[in-house]
Design an enzyme around this catalytic site. Structure first.
Site, mmCIF file in Angstrom:
data_model
loop_
_atom_site.group_PDB
_atom_site.id
_atom_site.type_symbol
_atom_site.label_atom_id
_atom_site.label_comp_id
_atom_site.label_asym_id
_atom_site.label_seq_id
_atom_site.Cartn_x
_atom_site.Cartn_y
_atom_site.Cartn_z
ATOM 1 N N LEU A 212 -32.089 41.578 12.668
ATOM 2 C CA LEU A 212 -32.726 42.106 13.870
ATOM 3 C C LEU A 212 -34.174 41.660 13.942
ATOM 4 O O LEU A 212 -34.939 41.844 12.983
ATOM 5 C CB LEU A 212 -32.641 43.634 13.875
ATOM 6 C CG LEU A 212 -33.473 44.384 14.929
ATOM 7 C CD1 LEU A 212 -33.054 43.978 16.337
ATOM 8 C CD2 LEU A 212 -33.332 45.891 14.753
ATOM 9 N N CYS A 213 -34.557 41.071 15.068
ATOM 10 C CA CYS A 213 -35.953 40.695 15.332
ATOM 11 C C CYS A 213 -36.474 39.799 14.206
ATOM 12 O O CYS A 213 -35.890 38.771 13.907
ATOM 13 C CB CYS A 213 -36.788 41.964 15.530
ATOM 14 S SG CYS A 213 -38.466 41.665 16.142
ATOM 15 N N LEU A 214 -37.558 40.180 13.563
ATOM 16 C CA LEU A 214 -38.114 39.378 12.475
ATOM 17 C C LEU A 214 -37.124 39.254 11.323
ATOM 18 O O LEU A 214 -37.071 38.229 10.642
ATOM 19 C CB LEU A 214 -39.426 40.006 11.998
ATOM 20 C CG LEU A 214 -40.200 39.309 10.887
ATOM 21 C CD1 LEU A 214 -40.439 37.852 11.207
ATOM 22 C CD2 LEU A 214 -41.520 40.030 10.641
#
Length: 565
Positions: free
Chosen positions: A304-306
C-alpha cells in the site's frame, strides 16, 4: 513572471539565516506570498479584469437574491458543488443566506483568478493557488456564528449552551491541538480493540519491524501465503482497520494465511536508517521468516502506498533474488512514476527539500505532524474547516471515525531515508526513469515480470490515479488495473456494500483517460474482484500452517508493541 519578482523574494530571504528559514518557512509560503504580491503589482490590467468580473458576479448575485426574496426561483450565477459546510437547507431556502453563499463563491473564484493574474512560474503558481484556497476557507461565512445557520439553530435550541460548549472546544483545541479543530474522538477507538483487532501473533521482531501472523479463519488455506507491506508514514493498521472494514480480515476470511509488517516509530537513534534498511530489514527479512513458518517457496505481496513502492523495489533488486520468492504483486494506491504527483507538488521543491533536510539534521527525523499537516492542507475544507462549525460553533464532540483516528496516528520519518526518498523519487523520478540504484545496483522495473494487480482511487490526492496507471507500462509482467471510488484511504478501506463500485478496463491502453472512457463499471467492491484474482494465484487448499515455528515462535499477541510507539 518577471525576474524582479524573484529577485525581491530572494533578497528578502537573504536577510535571514538559512536555519531560520528552514524552521519558520519550510514550505516556501513567505517566498510565494512575496512573488504573488509582486506579480499582482506588475500586472495591473489583469487585476482590473479580475476585480471587474467579481463586481459583475456580485451584481448578478444581488439581483438573484432579491428575486428569491420576492418569491422567485432564480438560480445564482455561481455554480454550487457539494460542500458539507453548507449542507443546511437554509442555504437554499433563505434568500439572505442564498446570497451570502453565492457571494462567498464569487470571492473564492476571484482569489483563484488573482493567482492566474499574477502570471507566476508553475511552482509558485501551484503554491499560491493552495494559499489562496486556504485564505478562501478561512473567510467562509460558516466559520462565524452569524454566518452559520446550523449553529444559530443549535444555539436557540439549547438556550445558548451549545455556544459555551463550542467555546470550550475551541480553547481546548488551541491549547492541546495546535489551534486546529479535532477531527475525531480517539477515546472510543483503541488500537488492539476497536482497531487493529484481527487475532494474530507477533512472530518476529528486529530493530525496525515486527512481523505479525494472523490466525486462520477457515479449515483449509491456500498454499501460498500473503505478506502485506504497509506504508510507514502511518501505522500498519490501515490494512486492518476495524472488524468488517479490514482488508486483512477479508483476506483471512477468504482462506489466506496473512502476515503484515508493523514498523517501529523512528527516533533520533534511527537518523541514519536508509531506504535500503527498510527494504532489507523489512520485506526481505519477512520473506525469510514466512518461508520458515509456512514452508512456502513463494509469497503473494500486497503493498500500500509507499509500502507498495517498496515491494516493487524488492522485486526489482537483482542481488537478493527476492523476485524468485514473489508469486504476485498487489499494489494499492501506489506510485512508481512520480512525474505527476498532483497537489503534493506544492510541497516538493528542491528548496523545500533542503529546508526539510536542515530540520531533520537537527532532530534526526521528520516530525510526525509535518507529513500529516501537509496532507490535511491539501484537503483543508474536508479535514480542517469542515469541523469548525460542528465543534466550535455548535459545541458538538467530534465523531469516533476509524479512518480519521488512524490518520491522526502518524509516525516520524528517519532523516536519511526520507531525504533519499524525496530526492530520488519526487524530485528526480529515478525509479521510473531506470536510473535508481540501491546497494550499488541499478533497478529496472521491466524485470518485474510476475502478475500484478493495481488498484487506484479516482479522487486520490496523494497518489493520483493517473500516476498509478503509469505503472502498467513500467512493469514487465501481466498487469490488471482497477479504478476504485473515493480517495487515498477510503478507496482502500472498501468493504463490500450496496454503494460500492469500481472500473475494470482493457489491457494494452497507454493513455489513462482513454482507458477510463472504455472501462466497464462493476457493481461491488474492488475487494471482491481482487479476491477472485488472488485466489487464482494462491495455490491449492491445505491445512493451515502453525502460528510461528521453532525458529520463530510467537512472542506477543497482535497488534504487537511497535504499533503503539
Amino acid at each position: 513572471m518577471p525576474a524582479a519578482g524573484k529577485d525581491l523574494a530572494s533578497t528578502l530571504e537573504a536577510l535571514l539565516p538559512p536555519t531560520v528559514l528552514a524552521k519558520r518557512d519550510p514550505a516556501l509560503w513567505g517566498r510565494t506570498v512575496v512573488r504573488l504580491a509582486q506579480g499582482l503589482v506588475t500586472h495591473p490590467a489583469n487585476v482590473t479584469r479580475v476585480v471587474a468580473a467579481f463586481a459583475g458576479d456580485s451584481t448578478r448575485i444581488t439581483l438573484a437574491a432579491a428575486s428569491r426574496m420576492a418569491g422567485g426561483e432564480v438560480e445564482g450565477p455561481m455554480p454550487v458543488e457539494k460542500d458539507l459546510r453548507f449542507k443546511d437547507t437554509t442555504w437554499t431556502e433563505n434568500a439572505f443566506y442564498f446570497g451570502l453563499r453565492q457571494e462567498y463563491l464569487a470571492l473564492v473564484r476571484m482569489l483563484d483568478d488573482l493567482v492566474d493574474a499574477a502570471e507566476l512560474d508553475k511552482d509558485s503558481h501551484d503554491r499560491a493557488g493552495l494559499i489562496m484556497k486556504l485564505v478562501a476557507s478561512m473567510l467562509s461565512p460558516t466559520n462565524m456564528l452569524p454566518g452559520n445557520p446550523s449553529a444559530l439553530k443549535r444555539a436557540f435550541e439549547t438556550g445558548g449552551s451549545s455556544v459555551l460548549n463550542g467555546l470550550r472546544n475551541l480553547i481546548d483545541d488551541v491549547v492541546n491541538n495546535q489551534g486546529r479543530p479535532r477531527q475525531v474522538d480517539n477515546s472510543k477507538l483503541r488500537v488492539g480493540q476497536e482497531m487493529a483487532a484481527t487475532p494474530g501473533k507477533v512472530v518476529f521482531r528486529n530493530e525496525l519491524i515486527e512481523l505479525i501472523q494472523f490466525e486462520p479463519r477457515t479449515e483449509t488455506v491456500h498454499a501460498i501465503p500473503i505478506l502485506c507491506s504497509p506504508p510507514w508514514i502511518n501505522k500498519y493498521y490501515i490494512m486492518d482497520l476495524a472488524p468488517g472494514r479490514s482488508f486483512i480480515e477479508w483476506a483471512v476470511q477468504h482462506g489466506h494465511t496473512v502476515f503484515v509488517i508493523s514498523y517501529r516509530n523512528p527516533d533520533k537513534s534511527m537518523a541514519a536508517t536508509s531506504l535500503e534498511d527498510y527494504l532489507v530489514l523489512g520485506p526481505h527479512t519477512a520473506l525469510d521468516v514466512i518461508g520458515d513458518i509456512t514452508g512456502a517457496a513463494k509469497v503473494n505481496l500486497v503493498g500500500l502506498c509507499l509500502g507498495g513502492a517498496l515491494t516493487a523495489l524488492l522485486a526489482a533488486l537483482p542481488s537478493e533474488q527476492d523476485a524468485d520468492r514473489i508469486n504476485s504483486l498487489s499494489l494499492q494506491n501506489t506510485l512508481l512514476d512520480y512525474s505527476e504527483v498532483g497537489p503534493l507538488s506544492s510541497f516538493v521543491h528542491p528548496d523545500i527539500v533542503e529546508r526539510l533536510e536542515a530540520n531533520m539534521a537537527e532532530k534526526g527525523y521528520l516530525e510526525a505532524g509535518s507529513m500529516a499537516g501537509a496532507f490535511n492542507l491539501l484537503r483543508a475544507n474536508d479535514l480542517i474547516f469542515n469541523y469548525i462549525g460542528p465543534n466550535w460553533l455548535e459545541g458538538a464532540d467530534p465523531p469516533a471515525f476509524d479512518i480519521l483516528a488512524w490518520n491522526n496516528d502518524s509516525t516520524r520519518m528517519p532523516a536519511a531515508m526520507h531525504s533519499f526518498y524525496l530526492r530520488n523519487f519526487y524530485l528526480e523520478n529515478r525509479l521510473a526513469s531506470g536510473t535508481l540504484e540501491l546497494r550499488g545496483e541499478p533497478l529496472a522495473l521491466k524485470t518485474v515480470t510476475m502478475d500484478t494487480f493495481i488498484v487506484a482511487a479516482e479522487n486520490d490526492h496523494i497518489a493520483p490515479w493517473r500516476g498509478s496507471f503509469a505503472s502498467t507500462r513500467l512493469l514487465g509482467g501481466d498487469v490488471t488495473f482497477v479504478l476504485s471510488t473515493a480517495g487515498h484511504i477510503a478507496g482502500v478501506v472498501n468493504p463490500p456494500s450496496a454503494k460500492a463500485k469500481h472500473w475494470i478496463g482493457t489491457d494494452g491502453i497507454a493513455d489513462p483517460d482513454t482507458w477510463r472512457q472504455k472501462a466497464t463499471e462493476v457493481k461491488g467492491s474492488w475487494w471482491e474482484t481482487w479476491a477472485e484474482w488472488i485466489g487464482e494465484r494462491a495455490g491449492a487448499m491445505q491445512d493451515p500452517p502453525p502460528m510461528g515455528s521453532d525458529t520463530y515462535p510467537p512472542i506477543a499477541d497482535a497488534p504487537g508493541t511497535y504499533v503503539k510507539g
